[in-house]
Design a protein around this motif. Structure first.
Motif, mmCIF file in Angstrom:
data_model
loop_
_atom_site.group_PDB
_atom_site.id
_atom_site.type_symbol
_atom_site.label_atom_id
_atom_site.label_comp_id
_atom_site.label_asym_id
_atom_site.label_seq_id
_atom_site.Cartn_x
_atom_site.Cartn_y
_atom_site.Cartn_z
ATOM 1 N N LEU A 357 59.103 28.394 9.643
ATOM 2 C CA LEU A 357 59.656 28.511 8.305
ATOM 3 C C LEU A 357 58.550 28.377 7.255
ATOM 4 O O LEU A 357 58.513 29.115 6.261
ATOM 5 C CB LEU A 357 60.708 27.423 8.107
ATOM 6 C CG LEU A 357 61.833 27.669 7.105
ATOM 7 C CD1 LEU A 357 62.654 28.887 7.501
ATOM 8 C CD2 LEU A 357 62.723 26.429 7.018
ATOM 9 N N ARG A 360 56.604 31.582 7.158
ATOM 10 C CA ARG A 360 57.364 32.700 6.622
ATOM 11 C C ARG A 360 57.466 32.645 5.098
ATOM 12 O O ARG A 360 57.381 33.655 4.420
ATOM 13 C CB ARG A 360 58.770 32.729 7.225
ATOM 14 C CG ARG A 360 59.518 34.019 6.922
ATOM 15 C CD ARG A 360 60.989 33.993 7.281
ATOM 16 N NE ARG A 360 61.383 33.057 8.301
ATOM 17 C CZ ARG A 360 62.637 32.617 8.448
ATOM 18 N NH1 ARG A 360 63.576 33.034 7.605
ATOM 19 N NH2 ARG A 360 62.944 31.777 9.403
ATOM 20 N N LEU A 410 67.191 26.092 3.290
ATOM 21 C CA LEU A 410 66.252 26.697 4.236
ATOM 22 C C LEU A 410 66.252 25.997 5.584
ATOM 23 O O LEU A 410 66.160 26.649 6.637
ATOM 24 C CB LEU A 410 64.834 26.666 3.663
ATOM 25 C CG LEU A 410 64.509 27.559 2.469
ATOM 26 C CD1 LEU A 410 63.039 27.425 2.098
ATOM 27 C CD2 LEU A 410 64.837 29.018 2.762
ATOM 28 N N THR A 411 66.313 24.682 5.591
ATOM 29 C CA THR A 411 66.031 23.933 6.816
ATOM 30 C C THR A 411 67.247 23.572 7.652
ATOM 31 O O THR A 411 67.110 23.356 8.854
ATOM 32 C CB THR A 411 65.276 22.633 6.477
ATOM 33 O OG1 THR A 411 66.103 21.804 5.645
ATOM 34 C CG2 THR A 411 63.966 22.931 5.762
ATOM 35 N N VAL A 414 67.710 25.784 10.717
ATOM 36 C CA VAL A 414 66.629 25.569 11.691
ATOM 37 C C VAL A 414 66.825 24.250 12.431
ATOM 38 O O VAL A 414 66.686 24.176 13.662
ATOM 39 C CB VAL A 414 65.265 25.596 10.968
ATOM 40 C CG1 VAL A 414 64.148 25.139 11.895
ATOM 41 C CG2 VAL A 414 64.980 26.989 10.440
#
Length: 438
Positions: A357, A360, A410-411, A414
């Protein structure tokens, strides 16, 4: 929902820096140092005549003084120019004397570089930002490899800030002219730098991320310092004997009291290495103590009885410290594979996902989430009964830990994948083949 930047938006910029023009002196010259209350009130009036945000910096005397107070404050505003303020040399109450400046700067945004370093000492002067822009943090979010002020000024503005006196003893008076020139240059181009890095973040669709980070930093309240600060003594990891640890603690505490009372950095009172040496050898006379390195000096000879008294107290203590302080969080990750292998697998998967991540989106992993938050999540994780609620549980955990909305967006996917991945099966040992008969 935040529009995540695409891969095309995040193409690395050309790292070849332009030929830099040296920035040797402020365009309008070094402003006169404001020392007395009337000078500081005049500086506030001048700043009030300008418009827009305030570029602010502060100089401390880390390594020289015990306190982290500001010994110089630099402020610049469009239409007003720069002011240099001595907040401690007027003999009065610093908060009261700085009140006119605090009132003016409360009217618009502050621009700082590495704001977490300066906000505490500015707050001690009664100065609190209504809004904040941290150019160093902005550089991290933009994916810059180097985010110190000189590197960012050269990269974005094509100017070269000369190395100066950042690590100097800013409590020294009078302040040398070249130091004041250096200090004025620290805010000379901050306003322009803010505009330049903001443009980069806008191109990368990270403006909202930055705004959330700046507000978090502006309102952040640091947790109370842990009680066992003496355990940070350099070299203490070599000591396991409780009585020796008690000697380190008594000498450290004695030194800290002297340093605080005299406002001198503790290491200038007595180096850590001398504390470890004395605690290990445990001298019980002035002659034995002053035979040790450092203690043989004239200054330490005069204080010999102070250190002997500390060592004597340690010898008679009934309750002794342990080799390590009580654990309040997960153990070191290096021990996980033995103590909790399933947590070790979760952590490895989470780190791998966050690293991908980070690459990216060109944001350092520590800015995506603090490493401590990731470790605590992976160590303490207990799957909810309803597998459909995993993402919600992870999101709630991160929110409780202080993660901002953009970070969670975002996390969470993941981390959810890392936490729910099936464990690696343990290989079944093959049975040994029977030896053939003779």
């Amino acid at each position: 929902m935040t529009d995540a930047p695409s891969a095309e938006d995040l193409e690395p910029e050309d790292e070849v820096e332009p030929e830099a023009t040296p920035l040797l002196a402020p365009a309008d010259g070094v402003p006169k140092l404001a020392i007395y209350p009337s000078d500081i009130a005049d500086a506030a009036e001048l700043l009030a005549s300008g418009t827009g945000p305030f570029a602010i910096d502060a100089e401390r005397a880390s390594g020289f003084r015990y306190s982290n107070r500001a010994y110089l404050v630099q402020i610049r505003r469009a239409g007003a120019g720069s002011v240099l303020i001595d907040p401690v040399n007027h003999g009065g109450d610093p908060v009261k004397t700085m009140a006119p400046v605090a009132a003016v700067t409360a009217q618009d945004e502050w621009i700082l570089h590495a704001a977490d370093q300066d906000l505490p000492c500015l707050a001690e002067l009664g100065m609190i930002p209504p809004r904040l822009y941290d150019t160093e943090l902005a550089g991290r979010l933009a994916g810059f490899d180097r985010v110190n002020l000189a590197a960012m000024v050269q990269r974005l503005l094509g100017l070269q800030l000369m190395k100066g006196h950042g690590a100097a003893d800013w409590s020294k008076r009078p302040l040398p002219a070249d130091w004041l020139n250096y200090a004025a240059l620290d805010v000379e181009v901050l306003i322009e730098l803010r505009a330049a890095v903001a443009a980069v973040l806008a191109e990368q669709h990270k403006t909202e991320w930055a705004e959330q980070e700046f507000e978090h930093l502006r309102t952040y309240v640091a947790p109370a310092t842990r009680r066992d600060r003496w355990r940070r003594t350099s070299g203490i990891h070599k000591i396991r004997n409780p009585r020796t640890l008690a000697a380190v603690r008594e000498m450290w505490t004695t030194r800290d009291g002297i340093a605080q009372r005299r406002d001198i950095a503790p290491g200038r009172i007595l180096p850590d290495a001398a504390i470890i040496n004395a605690a290990t050898t445990d001298p019980d006379t002035v002659e034995k103590l002053t035979a040790l390195p450092v203690f043989s000096g004239t200054r330490q000879r005069r204080s010999a009885q102070v250190w002997l008294d500390a060592l004597a107290r340690a010898r008679t203590m009934e309750v002794l410290p342990t080799a390590s302080e009580p654990q309040t969080g997960p153990p070191p990750a290096s021990r996980w594979s033995r103590r909790k292998p399933e947590a070790a697998e979760r952590l490895e998967a989470a780190r791998a996902g966050l690293a991908e991540l980070s690459q990216r989106f060109s944001v350092p992993t520590e800015n995506l989430l603090t490493p401590d938050t990731v470790r605590r999540l992976c160590w303490d994780w207990q799957a909810p009964d309803d597998s459909d609620h995993v993402e919600a549980v992870v999101d709630a955990f991160l929110a409780e830990a202080g993660a901002r909305a953009w970070q969670r967006e975002l996390t969470v996917p993941v981390l959810t994948a890392a936490l729910t991945a099936p464990p690696t099966p343990t290989p079944t040992p093959m049975p040994e083949e029977s030896a053939p008969e003779a």
